[in-house]
Scaffold this motif. Structure first.
Motif: not given
Length: 167
Positions: A102-108
């Protein structure tokens, strides 16, 4: 600030400021002129209909952004811009598929990258090798489920957080 349109000045006394957060649609991507976007059309309409009030529309939209990215953007720039009204538009980016994260996982994952990795990212040879390795890794991912950039539950959370920030 890097937004479409003129640089955003400090908010003036009596100014009514509208902040647009969104993707390529409010940005006006694909139009002949940025002034043709519905955001700029709204700004012009408000200025003509309410001539005695200074209305400033800040278009902080970014092509490809999802509700999660706009939420983060609001958390970063909202206090500085001091909008009276926030309008969001995310189109089809939330449910779009961008891989296995997800975008959140990619950001982290990106946030955890080292300074050396960020420096190497500018090297053509490094990027070429990385593409080859990731291509092999992608073949190994067969059977894994592709993931929407933002799940419906996360989209709800993002909209609730944006709404709470506005309140």
């Amino acid at each position: 600030q890097g937004f479409v349109g003129p640089e955003v000045q400090a908010k003036q006394e009596g100014e009514y400021r509208i902040l647009f957060l969104g993707d390529s649609t409010p940005l006006g991507l694909g139009l002949n002129k940025a002034d043709e976007s519905f955001v700029r059309q709204l700004e012009e309409l408000l200025r003509t209909r309410i001539p005695d009030r200074r209305v400033v529309v800040v278009n902080a939209s970014v092509a490809g952004y999802t509700s999660w990215q706009c939420r983060k953007q609001l958390e970063l720039i909202g206090e500085q811009l001091k909008p009276d009204l926030v309008i969001t538009y995310f189109g089809n980016n939330d449910p779009s598929i961008n891989g296995y994260l997800t975008d959140r996982e990619l950001y982290e994952q990106t946030r955890k990258s080292t300074a050396a990795n960020r420096l190497l990212a500018h090297s053509y040879v490094y990027r070429l090798l990385k593409d080859v390795v990731l291509g092999v890794k992608d073949k190994a991912q067969t059977g894994k489920t592709l993931t929407a950039r933002v799940s419906p539950e996360e989209a709800q959370e993002n909209l609730a957080a944006i709404s709470q920030w506005c309140a």
